[in-house]
Design an enzyme around this catalytic site. Sequence first.
Site, PDB file in Angstrom:
ATOM      1  N   SER A 243       0.864  -1.180   0.000  1.00 29.84           N
ATOM      2  CA  SER A 243       0.000   0.000   0.000  1.00 29.84           C
ATOM      3  C   SER A 243       0.900   1.228   0.000  1.00 29.84           C
ATOM      4  O   SER A 243       2.091   1.129   0.324  1.00 29.84           O
ATOM      5  CB  SER A 243      -0.882  -0.004   1.257  1.00 29.84           C
ATOM      6  OG  SER A 243      -1.523   1.244   1.453  1.00 29.84           O
TER       7      SER A 243
ATOM      8  N   TYR B 163      -2.502  -1.176  10.308  1.00 34.42           N
ATOM      9  CA  TYR B 163      -2.484  -1.387   8.857  1.00 34.42           C
ATOM     10  C   TYR B 163      -1.105  -1.062   8.278  1.00 34.42           C
ATOM     11  O   TYR B 163      -0.572  -1.828   7.470  1.00 34.42           O
ATOM     12  CB  TYR B 163      -3.559  -0.511   8.209  1.00 34.42           C
ATOM     13  CG  TYR B 163      -3.748  -0.744   6.731  1.00 34.42           C
ATOM     14  CD1 TYR B 163      -4.441  -1.859   6.276  1.00 34.42           C
ATOM     15  CD2 TYR B 163      -3.249   0.150   5.800  1.00 34.42           C
ATOM     16  CE1 TYR B 163      -4.629  -2.075   4.915  1.00 34.42           C
ATOM     17  CE2 TYR B 163      -3.426  -0.058   4.439  1.00 34.42           C
ATOM     18  CZ  TYR B 163      -4.126  -1.170   4.002  1.00 34.42           C
ATOM     19  OH  TYR B 163      -4.294  -1.381   2.643  1.00 34.42           O
TER      20      TYR B 163
END
Length: 282
Positions: free
Chosen positions: A144, A157
């Site tokens: 990401s 995350y």
Amino acid sequence: MNNFRDKTVVITGAGSGMGRAYALEFAKLGARLALNDYDAAALAETRALLKDVPDLRVLLGAFDVSDRAAMEHFAAEVQTTLGNAHVVINNAGIEGSGRPMWATPLATFERVMRINFYGVLHGSQVFLPQLLANGEGALVNVSSVFGLIGTPSNSDYCASKFAVRGFTEALMVELQGSPISVHLVHPGGINTNITRAEHTQAFKKKYLSTPPEEIVRHVIQGIRRRQPRIVYGKDSFKIWLGSKLLPLRWLNPIVWHDMGGVLDARDYPASRALNSTDRSQG
């Protein structure tokens, strides 16, 4: 690898979003598909969208990618049913708590790491022997842009996506000179349903706008070009550039300022209030 016709492509998290878009795109290119998702109903919906593709061979596996035994069983099914994998896309992932570290239970950190990191590890380890047996192959691990910079209310995350980044960059070196190309994908603001919690919808509305089909086509081109790092999606270039050029003492305040509008000030100590009484009451 330039031609995907009659090649076996494994895609995790194929029940929606980028995973579904990968399935649809590779089907158009004539690939055989091994599709995974923990949600059997969503996986069936993806399969239904492929019904008009002629002569398509598809294997479905509904299981949690954090389950190593289930991944090993899936790999054996793929080999028996479709032949050795040629492309593996470790795409499955979940959002974090959307809360700062001190408001996030340990159990949430562990769950996010099990799926987002260990799912990638399992897919890589289990399918790599099949790629090597073919004498060609591509391994695509999805991190990401939050694997490039740290962001508030995303420590769980970010930790998982930085782990994917470190693991994949090391794997690139380990497989240097082999016939296997390794690709590390850093999606920017892709419009998927990964943000499900009510308190993360403001984040989704502000940042997640790039259609998943766009990044999928970009990644496929990256595979063809043997491009190691693939950064694509809303705000991805500026995040990548900032991570490369700016020292943290400058970058961190910029990130805080940019994301302040989508954070709940009640999650933060008074000393770090977000300079908006409206937000603190919302």
